[in-house]
Design a protein around this motif. Structure first.
Motif, PDB file in Angstrom:
ATOM      1  N   ALA A   1      73.543  19.077  28.946  1.00  0.00           N
ATOM      2  CA  ALA A   1      73.526  20.535  28.836  1.00  0.00           C
ATOM      3  C   ALA A   1      72.221  21.112  29.382  1.00  0.00           C
ATOM      4  O   ALA A   1      72.217  22.146  30.059  1.00  0.00           O
ATOM      5  N   ALA A   2      71.101  20.439  29.086  1.00  0.00           N
ATOM      6  CA  ALA A   2      69.809  20.897  29.607  1.00  0.00           C
ATOM      7  C   ALA A   2      69.790  20.860  31.134  1.00  0.00           C
ATOM      8  O   ALA A   2      69.242  21.762  31.781  1.00  0.00           O
ATOM      9  N   MET A   3      70.386  19.833  31.725  1.00  0.00           N
ATOM     10  CA  MET A   3      70.480  19.763  33.186  1.00  0.00           C
ATOM     11  C   MET A   3      71.322  20.903  33.728  1.00  0.00           C
ATOM     12  O   MET A   3      71.011  21.482  34.781  1.00  0.00           O
ATOM     13  N   GLY A   4      72.402  21.227  33.002  1.00  0.00           N
ATOM     14  CA  GLY A   4      73.230  22.345  33.418  1.00  0.00           C
ATOM     15  C   GLY A   4      72.474  23.660  33.369  1.00  0.00           C
ATOM     16  O   GLY A   4      72.576  24.483  34.294  1.00  0.00           O
ATOM     17  N   ILE A   5      71.692  23.873  32.310  1.00  0.00           N
ATOM     18  CA  ILE A   5      70.892  25.098  32.202  1.00  0.00           C
ATOM     19  C   ILE A   5      69.875  25.169  33.337  1.00  0.00           C
ATOM     20  O   ILE A   5      69.698  26.223  33.969  1.00  0.00           O
ATOM     21  N   ASP A   6      69.192  24.070  33.610  1.00  0.00           N
ATOM     22  CA  ASP A   6      68.201  24.040  34.689  1.00  0.00           C
ATOM     23  C   ASP A   6      68.841  24.346  36.040  1.00  0.00           C
ATOM     24  O   ASP A   6      68.185  24.903  36.936  1.00  0.00           O
ATOM     25  N   ALA A   7      70.110  23.978  36.201  1.00  0.00           N
ATOM     26  CA  ALA A   7      70.792  24.181  37.486  1.00  0.00           C
ATOM     27  C   ALA A   7      71.129  25.645  37.735  1.00  0.00           C
ATOM     28  O   ALA A   7      71.313  26.059  38.887  1.00  0.00           O
ATOM     29  N   LEU A   8      71.221  26.457  36.682  1.00  0.00           N
ATOM     30  CA  LEU A   8      71.622  27.863  36.828  1.00  0.00           C
ATOM     31  C   LEU A   8      70.403  28.736  37.102  1.00  0.00           C
ATOM     32  O   LEU A   8      69.992  29.557  36.285  1.00  0.00           O
ATOM     33  N   VAL A   9      69.842  28.571  38.275  1.00  0.00           N
ATOM     34  CA  VAL A   9      68.579  29.237  38.611  1.00  0.00           C
ATOM     35  C   VAL A   9      68.744  30.756  38.738  1.00  0.00           C
ATOM     36  O   VAL A   9      67.765  31.501  38.616  1.00  0.00           O
ATOM     37  N   ARG A  10      69.956  31.227  38.997  1.00  0.00           N
ATOM     38  CA  ARG A  10      70.218  32.671  39.067  1.00  0.00           C
ATOM     39  C   ARG A  10      71.178  33.122  37.975  1.00  0.00           C
ATOM     40  O   ARG A  10      71.819  34.170  38.088  1.00  0.00           O
ATOM     41  N   GLY A  11      71.287  32.326  36.939  1.00  0.00           N
ATOM     42  CA  GLY A  11      72.184  32.665  35.851  1.00  0.00           C
ATOM     43  C   GLY A  11      73.593  32.150  36.083  1.00  0.00           C
ATOM     44  O   GLY A  11      73.909  31.596  37.143  1.00  0.00           O
ATOM     45  N   GLY A  12      74.427  32.322  35.083  1.00  0.00           N
ATOM     46  CA  GLY A  12      75.801  31.858  35.188  1.00  0.00           C
ATOM     47  C   GLY A  12      76.324  31.430  33.831  1.00  0.00           C
ATOM     48  O   GLY A  12      75.816  31.841  32.786  1.00  0.00           O
ATOM     49  N   THR A  13      77.336  30.601  33.860  1.00  0.00           N
ATOM     50  CA  THR A  13      78.000  30.164  32.634  1.00  0.00           C
ATOM     51  C   THR A  13      77.854  28.662  32.444  1.00  0.00           C
ATOM     52  O   THR A  13      78.074  27.886  33.383  1.00  0.00           O
ATOM     53  N   LEU A  14      77.486  28.276  31.235  1.00  0.00           N
ATOM     54  CA  LEU A  14      77.422  26.878  30.858  1.00  0.00           C
ATOM     55  C   LEU A  14      78.597  26.582  29.931  1.00  0.00           C
ATOM     56  O   LEU A  14      78.702  27.167  28.854  1.00  0.00           O
ATOM     57  N   GLU A  15      79.481  25.692  30.359  1.00  0.00           N
ATOM     58  CA  GLU A  15      80.622  25.290  29.546  1.00  0.00           C
ATOM     59  C   GLU A  15      80.348  23.893  28.984  1.00  0.00           C
ATOM     60  O   GLU A  15      80.020  22.971  29.738  1.00  0.00           O
ATOM     61  N   VAL A  16      80.494  23.762  27.672  1.00  0.00           N
ATOM     62  CA  VAL A  16      80.217  22.499  26.993  1.00  0.00           C
ATOM     63  C   VAL A  16      81.472  22.056  26.244  1.00  0.00           C
ATOM     64  O   VAL A  16      81.998  22.798  25.408  1.00  0.00           O
ATOM     65  N   GLY A  17      81.935  20.862  26.561  1.00  0.00           N
ATOM     66  CA  GLY A  17      83.119  20.335  25.901  1.00  0.00           C
ATOM     67  C   GLY A  17      82.936  18.890  25.499  1.00  0.00           C
ATOM     68  O   GLY A  17      82.210  18.134  26.158  1.00  0.00           O
ATOM     69  N   ALA A  18      83.584  18.503  24.409  1.00  0.00           N
ATOM     70  CA  ALA A  18      83.555  17.109  23.964  1.00  0.00           C
ATOM     71  C   ALA A  18      84.738  16.866  23.041  1.00  0.00           C
ATOM     72  O   ALA A  18      85.107  17.736  22.240  1.00  0.00           O
ATOM     73  N   GLU A  19      85.341  15.701  23.171  1.00  0.00           N
ATOM     74  CA  GLU A  19      86.434  15.302  22.285  1.00  0.00           C
ATOM     75  C   GLU A  19      86.545  13.791  22.265  1.00  0.00           C
ATOM     76  O   GLU A  19      86.098  13.111  23.186  1.00  0.00           O
ATOM     77  N   ARG A  20      87.128  13.271  21.181  1.00  0.00           N
ATOM     78  CA  ARG A  20      87.396  11.850  21.100  1.00  0.00           C
ATOM     79  C   ARG A  20      88.796  11.596  21.613  1.00  0.00           C
ATOM     80  O   ARG A  20      89.745  12.302  21.280  1.00  0.00           O
ATOM     81  N   ASN A  21      88.922  10.571  22.433  1.00  0.00           N
ATOM     82  CA  ASN A  21      90.201  10.277  23.055  1.00  0.00           C
ATOM     83  C   ASN A  21      90.308   8.782  23.306  1.00  0.00           C
ATOM     84  O   ASN A  21      89.509   8.219  24.051  1.00  0.00           O
ATOM     85  N   GLY A  22      91.269   8.136  22.669  1.00  0.00           N
ATOM     86  CA  GLY A  22      91.487   6.714  22.909  1.00  0.00           C
ATOM     87  C   GLY A  22      90.319   5.831  22.547  1.00  0.00           C
ATOM     88  O   GLY A  22      90.008   4.885  23.259  1.00  0.00           O
ATOM     89  N   GLY A  23      89.636   6.152  21.435  1.00  0.00           N
ATOM     90  CA  GLY A  23      88.521   5.321  20.998  1.00  0.00           C
ATOM     91  C   GLY A  23      87.214   5.579  21.700  1.00  0.00           C
ATOM     92  O   GLY A  23      86.281   4.786  21.598  1.00  0.00           O
ATOM     93  N   ALA A  24      87.123   6.696  22.423  1.00  0.00           N
ATOM     94  CA  ALA A  24      85.884   7.037  23.117  1.00  0.00           C
ATOM     95  C   ALA A  24      85.635   8.532  22.999  1.00  0.00           C
ATOM     96  O   ALA A  24      86.562   9.328  22.809  1.00  0.00           O
ATOM     97  N   THR A  25      84.366   8.915  23.098  1.00  0.00           N
ATOM     98  CA  THR A  25      83.997  10.329  23.144  1.00  0.00           C
ATOM     99  C   THR A  25      83.811  10.730  24.597  1.00  0.00           C
ATOM    100  O   THR A  25      83.039  10.108  25.332  1.00  0.00           O
ATOM    101  N   GLU A  26      84.535  11.759  24.996  1.00  0.00           N
ATOM    102  CA  GLU A  26      84.438  12.283  26.360  1.00  0.00           C
ATOM    103  C   GLU A  26      83.644  13.588  26.323  1.00  0.00           C
ATOM    104  O   GLU A  26      83.957  14.484  25.546  1.00  0.00           O
ATOM    105  N   ILE A  27      82.634  13.667  27.158  1.00  0.00           N
ATOM    106  CA  ILE A  27      81.749  14.832  27.216  1.00  0.00           C
ATOM    107  C   ILE A  27      81.841  15.445  28.609  1.00  0.00           C
ATOM    108  O   ILE A  27      81.787  14.726  29.613  1.00  0.00           O
ATOM    109  N   ALA A  28      81.979  16.761  28.662  1.00  0.00           N
ATOM    110  CA  ALA A  28      82.042  17.461  29.950  1.00  0.00           C
ATOM    111  C   ALA A  28      81.154  18.700  29.897  1.00  0.00           C
ATOM    112  O   ALA A  28      81.270  19.520  28.980  1.00  0.00           O
ATOM    113  N   ILE A  29      80.271  18.812  30.866  1.00  0.00           N
ATOM    114  CA  ILE A  29      79.391  19.976  31.008  1.00  0.00           C
ATOM    115  C   ILE A  29      79.642  20.574  32.384  1.00  0.00           C
ATOM    116  O   ILE A  29      79.604  19.868  33.394  1.00  0.00           O
ATOM    117  N   ARG A  30      79.894  21.883  32.433  1.00  0.00           N
ATOM    118  CA  ARG A  30      80.089  22.560  33.714  1.00  0.00           C
ATOM    119  C   ARG A  30      79.182  23.773  33.784  1.00  0.00           C
ATOM    120  O   ARG A  30      79.233  24.643  32.921  1.00  0.00           O
TER     121      ARG A  30
END
Length: 217
Positions: free
Chosen positions: A119-148
Motif C-alpha cells: 500500500a505504501a508503494m501504491g501511495i508513493d506511486a500516485l505523485v499527482r494524486g489518484g485512488t488507492l484500492e486495497v483488497g485482501a481475502e482468503r481463498n483456497g488456504g492462502a491470503t490473496e492481496i491486491a493493491i491498485r
C-alpha cells in the motif's frame, strides 16, 4: 546475500528518511512561533505544528506495524489496524482517495506487513494524486492481496520492482528498496510470492501467502 543486520540498518535509514520532512516541519514551526507576534500568524503556526505532529505520529504507527513487531503477541491482526494506518496516510493528501475491500476480520501478521508495504508503494506511486484500492481475502488456504494505484500519472521505480522479485541483494540494496526486499523475503519464507504490473495510468501489486495453520476469520 543480505544479512538481517544489514536489512535492519537499511529499513532504519528508510524510516529516518521518511520522518525527516514532518519532524523538520515541526522544528521550523516552533522557530516561527517563537519569533511571530501577530495573533493570526501564530494561530497558523499552531495549525501547521498540529498537522506535522499528526503526520509524524501516523508515520511512526505505520512503520511500527509494517517493519516492526506491533500488533500484539498473537499470530493475527484485526484488519481495522492496517486500515486505520492506511486511511491516516491517505488523509494527509487531499488528492488521494482510498477504496478498502478486505473481506476478512483478521489477517496473519506476515500478510499485514506485506499489505502495508505494498500500500505504501501504491501511495508513493500516485505523485499527482489518484485512488488507492486495497483488497485482501482468503481463498483456497492462502491470503490473496491486491493493491491498485490509479491516477493521472503513476510513477514506479523499476529498481523497487527488481527488489520485489528478489533480484537485488547486498550492496545493490538501499533504504528505498529495502522494504520491497523485506516483503519479498517474507513472502518467500511463507511459501508465497509477489507480482506487479505498471503502466502510466496504474500500478497493480499482488501477493499470495499461504495461511498459517489454525487461521480464523
Amino acid at each position: 546475500m543480505t544479512s538481517p543486520n544489514d536489512l535492519a540498518a537499511l529499513l532504519c535509514s528508510r524510516l529516518c528518511h521518511d520522518m525527516l520532512s514532518p519532524v523538520g516541519a515541526l522544528n521550523n514551526g516552533l522557530e516561527l512561533l517563537t519569533d511571530e507576534q501577530d495573533p493570526a500568524m501564530r494561530q497558523r503556526c499552531i495549525e501547521l505544528l498540529e498537522q506535522s505532529a499528526r503526520t509524524s505520529a501516523n508515520k511512526l504507527k505505520f512503520f511500527r506495524l509494517a517493519y516492526g513487531a506491533a500488533g500484539g503477541f498473537g499470530d493475527h491482526v484485526p484488519v481495522e489496524e492496517p486500515r486505520e494506518l492506511i486511511e491516516a496516510l491517505t488523509a494527509d493528501d487531499e488528492r488521494l482517495s482510498l477504496a478498502w475491500s478486505v473481506s476478512e476480520s483478521t489477517l496473519a501478521k506476515p500478510a499485514v506487513k506485506v499489505l502495508l508495504n505494498l500500500a505504501a508503494m501504491g501511495i508513493d506511486a500516485l505523485v499527482r494524486g489518484g485512488t488507492l484500492e486495497v483488497g485482501a481475502e482468503r481463498n483456497g488456504g492462502a491470503t490473496e492481496i491486491a493493491i491498485r494505484a490509479s491516477g493521472p500519472k503513476v510513477a514506479f521505480d523499476a529498481t523497487i520492482g527488481r527488489a520485489l522479485g528478489g533480484e537485488l541483494a547486498g550492496s545493490e540494496l538501499s533504504g528505498r528498496t529495502a522494504p520491497a526486499h523485506m516483503i519479498h523475503t517474507l513472502a518467500k519464507e511463507q511459501g508465497g510470492g509477489i507480482q506487479y504490473a505498471h503502466t502510466p495510468e496504474a500500478l497493480v501489486l499482488g501477493a499470495v501467502l499461504p495461511d498459517p495453520e489454525g487461521m480464523i476469520g
